[in-house]
Design a protein around this motif. Structure first.
Motif, PDB file in Angstrom:
ATOM      1  N   GLY A  86       0.938  -1.263   0.121  1.00 12.46           N
ATOM      2  CA  GLY A  86      -0.154  -0.059   0.018  1.00 12.46           C
ATOM      3  C   GLY A  86       0.764   1.341   0.192  1.00 12.46           C
ATOM      4  N   ARG A  87       2.173   1.246   0.142  1.00 12.59           N
ATOM      5  CA  ARG A  87       2.942   2.229   0.115  1.00 12.59           C
ATOM      6  C   ARG A  87       3.000   2.540  -1.350  1.00 12.59           C
ATOM      7  N   PHE A  88       3.508   4.166  -1.507  1.00 12.28           N
ATOM      8  CA  PHE A  88       3.890   4.546  -2.829  1.00 12.28           C
ATOM      9  C   PHE A  88       4.589   3.810  -3.535  1.00 12.28           C
ATOM     10  N   ASP A 123       1.084  13.965   5.242  1.00 15.71           N
ATOM     11  CA  ASP A 123       2.726  13.805   5.168  1.00 15.71           C
ATOM     12  C   ASP A 123       2.851  13.137   3.837  1.00 15.71           C
ATOM     13  N   GLU A 124       2.316  12.195   3.443  1.00 16.20           N
ATOM     14  CA  GLU A 124       2.286  11.519   2.179  1.00 16.20           C
ATOM     15  C   GLU A 124       2.087  12.591   1.086  1.00 16.20           C
ATOM     16  N   ALA A 313      -7.217   0.102 -15.680  1.00 14.48           N
ATOM     17  CA  ALA A 313      -6.582   0.267 -17.141  1.00 14.48           C
ATOM     18  C   ALA A 313      -5.175   0.272 -17.172  1.00 14.48           C
ATOM     19  N   LEU A 314      -4.587   1.109 -16.273  1.00 14.49           N
ATOM     20  CA  LEU A 314      -3.050   0.971 -16.146  1.00 14.49           C
ATOM     21  C   LEU A 314      -2.455  -0.280 -15.581  1.00 14.49           C
ATOM     22  N   ALA A 315      -3.106  -0.808 -14.557  1.00 11.94           N
ATOM     23  CA  ALA A 315      -2.727  -2.404 -14.201  1.00 11.94           C
ATOM     24  C   ALA A 315      -2.838  -3.246 -15.541  1.00 11.94           C
ATOM     25  N   GLN A 316      -3.842  -3.260 -16.321  1.00 12.61           N
ATOM     26  CA  GLN A 316      -3.874  -4.086 -17.508  1.00 12.61           C
ATOM     27  C   GLN A 316      -3.081  -3.739 -18.508  1.00 12.61           C
ATOM     28  N   LEU A 317      -2.427  -2.665 -18.704  1.00 14.73           N
ATOM     29  CA  LEU A 317      -1.229  -2.187 -19.375  1.00 14.73           C
ATOM     30  C   LEU A 317      -0.086  -2.520 -19.057  1.00 14.73           C
ATOM     31  N   GLY A 318       0.098  -2.958 -17.677  1.00 14.01           N
ATOM     32  CA  GLY A 318       1.496  -3.280 -17.183  1.00 14.01           C
ATOM     33  C   GLY A 318       2.275  -2.189 -16.767  1.00 14.01           C
ATOM     34  N   VAL A 319       1.704  -1.150 -16.473  1.00 11.09           N
ATOM     35  CA  VAL A 319       2.562   0.120 -15.970  1.00 11.09           C
ATOM     36  C   VAL A 319       2.587   0.503 -14.612  1.00 11.09           C
ATOM     37  N   VAL A 320       1.586  -0.320 -14.108  1.00  4.96           N
ATOM     38  CA  VAL A 320       1.594   0.121 -12.388  1.00  4.96           C
ATOM     39  C   VAL A 320       1.193  -1.365 -11.860  1.00  4.96           C
ATOM     40  N   ARG A 321       1.325  -1.715 -10.908  1.00  7.81           N
ATOM     41  CA  ARG A 321       0.750  -3.075  -9.913  1.00  7.81           C
ATOM     42  C   ARG A 321      -0.422  -2.946  -9.747  1.00  7.81           C
ATOM     43  N   PRO A 322      -1.078  -4.108  -9.780  1.00  8.36           N
ATOM     44  CA  PRO A 322      -2.527  -4.143  -9.639  1.00  8.36           C
ATOM     45  C   PRO A 322      -3.000  -4.026  -8.279  1.00  8.36           C
ATOM     46  N   VAL A 323      -2.586  -2.781  -7.755  1.00  9.65           N
ATOM     47  CA  VAL A 323      -2.759  -2.604  -6.198  1.00  9.65           C
ATOM     48  C   VAL A 323      -3.813  -1.538  -5.887  1.00  9.65           C
ATOM     49  N   PHE A 324      -4.857  -1.917  -5.075  1.00  7.69           N
ATOM     50  CA  PHE A 324      -5.807  -0.582  -5.099  1.00  7.69           C
ATOM     51  C   PHE A 324      -5.835  -0.321  -3.386  1.00  7.69           C
ATOM     52  N   VAL A 359      -5.788  -9.106 -20.085  1.00  4.51           N
ATOM     53  CA  VAL A 359      -7.058  -9.060 -19.114  1.00  4.51           C
ATOM     54  C   VAL A 359      -6.480  -9.879 -17.662  1.00  4.51           C
ATOM     55  N   LEU A 360      -6.489  -9.073 -16.540  1.00  8.28           N
ATOM     56  CA  LEU A 360      -6.198  -9.651 -15.400  1.00  8.28           C
ATOM     57  C   LEU A 360      -7.230 -10.345 -14.674  1.00  8.28           C
ATOM     58  N   ASP A 361      -7.008 -11.462 -13.859  1.00  6.27           N
ATOM     59  CA  ASP A 361      -7.945 -12.375 -13.205  1.00  6.27           C
ATOM     60  C   ASP A 361      -8.260 -11.558 -11.930  1.00  6.27           C
ATOM     61  N   ASP A 362      -9.410 -11.810 -11.219  1.00  7.63           N
ATOM     62  CA  ASP A 362      -9.551 -11.061  -9.823  1.00  7.63           C
ATOM     63  C   ASP A 362      -8.630 -11.390  -8.868  1.00  7.63           C
ATOM     64  N   ASP A 363      -7.956 -12.494  -8.960  1.00  8.21           N
ATOM     65  CA  ASP A 363      -6.777 -13.105  -8.100  1.00  8.21           C
ATOM     66  C   ASP A 363      -5.611 -12.316  -8.208  1.00  8.21           C
ATOM     67  N   ASP A 364      -5.515 -11.603  -9.206  1.00 11.71           N
ATOM     68  CA  ASP A 364      -4.330 -10.703  -9.497  1.00 11.71           C
ATOM     69  C   ASP A 364      -4.293  -9.458  -8.803  1.00 11.71           C
ATOM     70  N   PHE A 365      -5.331  -9.007  -8.469  1.00 10.21           N
ATOM     71  CA  PHE A 365      -5.520  -7.762  -7.846  1.00 10.21           C
ATOM     72  C   PHE A 365      -5.196  -7.807  -6.191  1.00 10.21           C
ATOM     73  N   ILE A 366      -4.674  -6.825  -5.797  1.00 10.34           N
ATOM     74  CA  ILE A 366      -4.380  -6.848  -4.278  1.00 10.34           C
ATOM     75  C   ILE A 366      -5.202  -5.476  -3.662  1.00 10.34           C
ATOM     76  N   LEU A 367      -5.924  -5.674  -2.705  1.00  4.72           N
ATOM     77  CA  LEU A 367      -6.760  -4.684  -2.088  1.00  4.72           C
ATOM     78  C   LEU A 367      -6.121  -4.408  -0.705  1.00  4.72           C
ATOM     79  N   VAL A 368      -6.005  -3.119  -0.619  1.00  4.98           N
ATOM     80  CA  VAL A 368      -5.248  -2.992   0.645  1.00  4.98           C
ATOM     81  C   VAL A 368      -6.277  -1.892   1.594  1.00  4.98           C
ATOM     82  N   GLY A 369      -6.379  -2.408   2.856  1.00  3.16           N
ATOM     83  CA  GLY A 369      -7.445  -1.516   3.582  1.00  3.16           C
ATOM     84  C   GLY A 369      -6.295  -0.871   4.984  1.00  3.16           C
ATOM     85  N   ARG A 370      -5.172  -1.436   4.957  1.00  2.00           N
ATOM     86  CA  ARG A 370      -4.295  -0.680   6.003  1.00  2.00           C
ATOM     87  C   ARG A 370      -2.963  -0.523   5.639  1.00  2.00           C
ATOM     88  N   TYR A 371      -2.474   0.548   5.470  1.00  2.00           N
ATOM     89  CA  TYR A 371      -1.160   0.897   4.891  1.00  2.00           C
ATOM     90  C   TYR A 371      -0.510   1.870   5.661  1.00  2.00           C
TER      91      TYR A 371
END
Length: 371
Positions: A86-88, A123-124, A313-324, A359-371
């Protein structure tokens, strides 16, 4: 000699020095907290006004002029990418900004709605503004989103943003705890003296429109660069006819706003993906065929509230990690497939990044609630 309390410690100093800086009035005994006439007064030696504060907004600084901001045509509301915890992800962020520069964007909004400033600590937020200025400030204008629904927070964040070198500030009107029109004027007049600023009007998010009479009132400030306006063409034209610079805040309207209603340019979400094509829309000439060609992509981007589509979109283009960072989550599978088809129709070469779209699968995505 006299003792004073500074930053929690006693210091011995000369009473003549204390008088010279105004801490001890003439005729006052520095060893006593009483006047010669016997009346008590609050000790003053412990207070040196603004001694501990950062550089104030009215002091002279080396800043970009408001006129330089007014001339920008393509400003990208830049995405903030994340690491799996979840960090930058600053490496991916730097690549994104570099791609904007290479394809002709003139400015970036840092930590806006698209950049998820609402999910950042201050701060971030200030760190990312400072990082962007330090790495790219010579090549692109850095506009920090330092607005808030709290005037106190907006003042403090804007001071910090300019202290780390941002070229201009973006200011929203107070949301949720809405105020009166007089309160809107007072809010903007509290932050405008600090430096070049763009006011952002997006009633769908704030729940309150900024009416023209508020903008006309605060436009007396030489620091008002203009308005990012999301209400529509009529409002854009109303401002431009009165000499107020406007950027369209709607990708689907920006072409017509630019060429038919007098807008200077756009603050764009789509330019994260297709900066070169968005530059063509804003710079070359009226181009309704290109605008129509891009409309299915733009409609796809805003099927769910921004930045959900862009992040996917950016995750599927491979320019960012699939992290939300929650509460944002990826678009459903059918929309992810649709994006791949849109990329093929418009041409992969027109999009940022070099990897094949997938096309990314659901399991490819990381959902972060605490960071």
């Amino acid at each position: 000699m006299a003792q004073i309390l500074l930053h929690g410690k006693l210091h011995t100093t000369n009473s003549q020095y204390l008088r010279s800086i105004g801490c001890i009035p003439e005729g006052m005994d520095p060893t006593s907290s009483k006047r010669r006439n016997g009346g008590w007064r609050s000790p003053q030696a412990a207070i040196i006004p603004n001694f501990h504060l950062p550089m104030r907004s009215l002091e002279v600084k080396n800043r970009t002029s408001t006129e330089d901001i007014k001339s920008l045509r393509l400003i990208t509301a830049i995405k903030t990418p994340y690491l799996p915890d979840g960090r930058f992800d600053l490496e991916a962020y730097d690549d994104l900004v570099n791609m904007q520069i290479e394809h002709g964007a003139e400015g970036v909004i840092v930590g806006g709605t698209t950049g998820e400033g609402q999910l950042m600590s201050w701060d971030e937020h200030i760190m990312l503004i400072g990082h962007t200025v330090n790495c790219f400030g010579a090549s692109i204008k850095v506009i920090g989103n330092t607005g808030s629904n709290s005037t106190r927070e907006a003042i403090h964040a804007t001071e910090q943003g300019f202290a780390v070198g941002m070229h201009a500030a973006l200011h929203i009107n107070p949301y949720y705890g809405k105020t009166s029109l007089e309160g809107l004027v007072a809010h903007f007049e509290s932050v405008l003296p600090m430096g070049p600023s763009i006011i952002y009007n997006v009633p769908s998010r704030t729940g309150q429109d900024i009416p023209p009479r508020v903008i006309h009132t605060v436009s007396r400030s030489s620091n008002l660069a203009g308005v990012k306006e999301c209400v529509g063409h009529d409002r854009v034209e109303q401002y431009t006819k009165n000499g107020i610079v406007v950027w369209s805040g709607n990708d689907d309207q920006c072409h017509d706003s630019r060429w038919s209603h007098g807008a200077t340019g756009v603050v764009s979400v789509a330019s994260n993906l297709i900066p070169g094509l968005m530059r063509q829309l804003m710079f070359e000439c009226e181009n309704p065929s290109l605008n129509a060609r891009l409309m299915p992509l733009i409609e796809w981007l805003f099927h769910e509230p921004n930045p959900i589509g862009l992040n996917t979109a950016l995750a599927q283009l491979g320019v960012v990690r699939p992290v939300f960072r929650l509460p944002y989550v990826q678009l459903p599978l059918a929309k992810r497939v649709e994006f791949v088809n849109l990329v093929k129709e418009i041409g992969r070469e027109n999009f940022v990044g070099e990897k094949d779209v997938q096309v990314l699968d659901d399991d490819d995505f990381i959902l972060v609630g605490r960071y």
